[in-house]
Design an enzyme around this catalytic site. Structure first.
Site, PDB file in Angstrom:
ATOM      1  N   ASP A 247      19.312 -44.894  10.863  1.00  0.00           N
ATOM      2  CA  ASP A 247      18.655 -45.976  10.439  1.00  0.00           C
ATOM      3  C   ASP A 247      18.575 -47.302   9.110  1.00  0.00           C
ATOM      4  OD1 ASP A 247      16.106 -45.053  11.574  1.00  0.00           O
ATOM      5  OD2 ASP A 247      16.020 -43.762  10.471  1.00  0.00           O
ATOM      6  N   LYS A 269      14.549 -50.904  10.973  1.00  0.00           N
ATOM      7  CA  LYS A 269      13.483 -51.734  11.056  1.00  0.00           C
ATOM      8  C   LYS A 269      13.665 -52.989   9.742  1.00  0.00           C
ATOM      9  CE  LYS A 269      11.233 -48.003  13.142  1.00  0.00           C
ATOM     10  NZ  LYS A 269      11.643 -47.115  13.084  1.00  0.00           N
ATOM     11  N   MET A 382       6.836 -43.974  -0.246  1.00  0.00           N
ATOM     12  CA  MET A 382       6.757 -44.989   0.686  1.00  0.00           C
ATOM     13  C   MET A 382       5.471 -45.075  -0.666  1.00  0.00           C
ATOM     14  SD  MET A 382       8.080 -44.706   4.780  1.00  0.00           S
ATOM     15  CE  MET A 382       6.864 -43.286   4.583  1.00  0.00           C
TER      16      MET A 382
HETATM   17  N1  SAH Z   1      12.801 -38.431   6.043  1.00  0.00           N
HETATM   18  C1  SAH Z   1      13.645 -38.912   4.520  1.00  0.00           C
HETATM   19  C2  SAH Z   1      12.397 -40.131   3.749  1.00  0.00           C
HETATM   20  C3  SAH Z   1      12.126 -41.631   4.753  1.00  0.00           C
HETATM   21  S1  SAH Z   1      10.988 -42.143   4.449  1.00  0.00           S
HETATM   22  C4  SAH Z   1      13.593 -38.683   3.190  1.00  0.00           C
HETATM   23  O1  SAH Z   1      13.375 -37.413   3.845  1.00  0.00           O
HETATM   24  O2  SAH Z   1      13.792 -38.693   2.218  1.00  0.00           O
HETATM   25  C5  SAH Z   1      11.873 -43.553   3.224  1.00  0.00           C
HETATM   26  C6  SAH Z   1      10.961 -43.322   1.912  1.00  0.00           C
HETATM   27  O3  SAH Z   1      12.136 -42.306   1.062  1.00  0.00           O
HETATM   28  C7  SAH Z   1      11.372 -44.231   0.850  1.00  0.00           C
HETATM   29  O4  SAH Z   1      10.516 -45.210   1.292  1.00  0.00           O
HETATM   30  C8  SAH Z   1      11.289 -43.760  -0.148  1.00  0.00           C
HETATM   31  O5  SAH Z   1      10.428 -43.320  -0.860  1.00  0.00           O
HETATM   32  C9  SAH Z   1      12.317 -42.274  -0.287  1.00  0.00           C
HETATM   33  N2  SAH Z   1      13.363 -42.667  -0.361  1.00  0.00           N
HETATM   34  C10 SAH Z   1      14.358 -42.544   0.778  1.00  0.00           C
HETATM   35  N3  SAH Z   1      16.144 -42.459   0.061  1.00  0.00           N
HETATM   36  C11 SAH Z   1      15.525 -42.507  -1.034  1.00  0.00           C
HETATM   37  C12 SAH Z   1      16.407 -42.757  -2.321  1.00  0.00           C
HETATM   38  N4  SAH Z   1      17.933 -42.332  -2.481  1.00  0.00           N
HETATM   39  N5  SAH Z   1      15.845 -43.048  -3.440  1.00  0.00           N
HETATM   40  C13 SAH Z   1      14.124 -43.000  -3.390  1.00  0.00           C
HETATM   41  N6  SAH Z   1      14.202 -42.934  -2.532  1.00  0.00           N
HETATM   42  C14 SAH Z   1      14.255 -42.936  -1.438  1.00  0.00           C
END
Ligand code: SAH
Length: 470
Positions: A247, A269, A382
């Site tokens: 991703d 995406k 998000m």
């Molecule tokens: N599966 C992922 C989340 C996917 S949804 C998890 O467990 O972290 C994507 C959202 O995750 C982003 O919009 C943001 O809100 C958050 N996110 C993912 N990586 C991040 C990071 N390094 N720092 C801050 N927010 C993050």
């Protein structure tokens, strides 16, 4: 190399100790893994030695060592911590033709005991010729992580099948053992133990007669970005992959850990690259696995949190493809760590919700009344675009404008940014985070206590935006 490493056969041989204290105990703990007959002579034996003697695992005599005691000895240890007694033991040992060692006295020893990584029958011995025992321990720790627990059992299975495999060409043999030890055997052992690993080897042998080996899919959490926050298992799977479907949130440093020969496919995406529909991702995973490939489906954070894991598992199960899920550190955990805040805190919040600001319909509706109550806490994924909407809904349901909000942008990544604010200022605060990278909102957590370690000031920005009363 002054010391030449050899492996000594201790079957039906005696190992004799003069001295029954903790020095003897430490050596014997290792020797108990061998079939040696262990005999200990000395006053005031340690409790562990008494216990082992009681269990019949060693023999223990509470007296000084004598000539008759060493006649069948292969190794004799002086473990009294007393120069005279230890020298006497060495003298007896030499007379009997045994190798001798005084514990913690290299100069008067004929051999030394290495640091050992035990994956019986596979043994890794590490020696530094007494120069740096700490270094030996560090090397041992890294070798421990390199060799899965399955190493030993796989070696035993290989031993049984060696005659049958010997009939293959030497190239086919190398390929087969490579696949068995590096991947198919190890994966099967983790999933179903010895029987499954044996099956895997038989399948590989059959495959060499033309049948295609079965592929697999592993849904792996890539963590929040910092490659050190990957699990050991995630690293292993990346190292075994034929194909990696990743991703856009997966950090480039993490992708670098994939096997050099692996095909890397961005199915994210974002950006100008071809954008993949969810159904296409699932179809590609299944097609690759059917070709016998080991597919790693790499997702940011934890695959089970806003990662469409459920849909992908359903598709794989429906297609009859074997799959495995490797969890990862989710963004909320990384963001809390970066901000120096606890996701739960005694007396402050005993629960926390993981929510999304967005769903397929647009801004997500949530239980705003519940979240507006004092003591409620949430990690919002998000949520950057939805932040003004979220703040509006919460205030409408009676939340305090002073409800603490921490926005963490790029948690554990370069450009990490921490914005400490409150609900009243959330729409303004989110402006500072706009377009900088993935952002996570932490609502209602107890504030950080003081300085936060990890990153230096230059690597991270911290902004405070408050409405007034805390
Ligand atoms: N599966 C992922 C989340 C996917 S949804 C998890 O467990 O972290 C994507 C959202 O995750 C982003 O919009 C943001 O809100 C958050 N996110 C993912 N990586 C991040 C990071 N390094 N720092 C801050 N927010 C993050």
């Amino acid at each position: 190399m002054r010391y030449y490493p050899v492996f000594l056969d201790l079957k039906d041989r005696d190992v004799v100790f003069s001295g029954a204290g903790s020095a003897a105990e430490a050596k014997i703990r290792l020797l108990l893994k061998t079939p040696a007959r262990i005999a200990v002579y000395g006053e005031n034996p340690s409790p562990a030695l008494r216990q082992w003697a009681g269990e019949g695992r060693i023999t223990l005599a509470e007296r000084a060592i004598d000539w008759d005691d060493v006649s069948n000895a292969r190794l004799v240890y002086g473990a009294n911590g007393d120069r005279e007694l230890d020298r006497r033991a060495v003298e007896l040992g030499r007379w009997a033709g045994a190798l001798t060692n005084i514990v913690d006295n290299l100069e008067e020893s004929e051999f030394l005991t290495p640091a050992i990584v035990d994956r019986d029958p596979v043994t890794v011995a590490i020696g530094t010729e007494g120069t740096a025992p700490v270094l030996a321990r560090r090397i041992k720790a890294s070798v421990e992580t390199l060799l899965p627990q399955s190493t030993g059992p796989l070696a035993r299975i290989a031993e049984k099948f060696r005659p049958a495999v010997a009939e293959l060409s030497s190239k086919a043999r190398r390929t087969l053992w490579g696949r068995f030890f590096d991947r198919d055997g190890a994966l099967a052992f983790e999933a179903g133990g010895k029987a499954a690993a044996t099956d895997a080897l038989q399948r590989l042998m059959a495959a060499d007669d033309g049948e295609k080996p079965a592929g697999s899919v592993c849904l792996v959490g890539a963590g929040p970005g910092d490659p050190e926050l990957l699990t050991l298992k995630a690293r292993k799977r990346l190292d075994e992959a034929d194909v990696v479907l990743y991703d856009h949130l997966v950090a480039p440093q993490v992708l670098e850990l994939a096997r050099r020969e692996a095909k890397l496919v961005s199915v994210g995406k974002k950006g100008f690259a071809r954008s993949w529909a969810q159904a296409d991702i699932e179809a590609e995973m299944i097609a690759q696995a059917r070709k016998g490939r080991h597919v790693v489906r790499l997702k940011g954070g934890d695959p089970a949190i806003f990662g469409r894991l459920g849909e992908e598992i359903e598709a794989l199960a429906a297609a009859g493809i074997a799959y495995e899920v490797v969890p990862g550190i989710t963004a909320a955990a990384a963001a809390a760590a970066a901000a120096g805040q606890s996701l739960t805190k005694r007396g402050h919040n005993s629960a926390i919700r993981f929510m999304t600001g967005h769903d397929t319909q647009g801004f997500a509706e949530q239980d705003w009344a519940g979240l507006a109550r004092p003591g409620a806490a949430a990690a919002i994924y998000m949520g950057a675009k939805a932040a003004p909407f979220i703040a509006g809904r919460l205030l409408m349901h009676g939340a305090s404008r002073a409800m603490p909000v921490t926005i963490v942008v790029n948690a554990s990544r370069p450009g990490q940014q921490i914005i400490r604010s409150d609900l009243g200022r959330l729409p303004a605060a989110i402006g500072a985070a706009e377009g900088q990278g993935p952002a996570l909102l932490l609502l209602g957590l107890a504030p950080a206590a003081g300085a936060v370690g990890g990153l230096t000031q230059a690597e991270q920005t911290e902004i405070h935006l408050r409405s007034g009363a805390a």
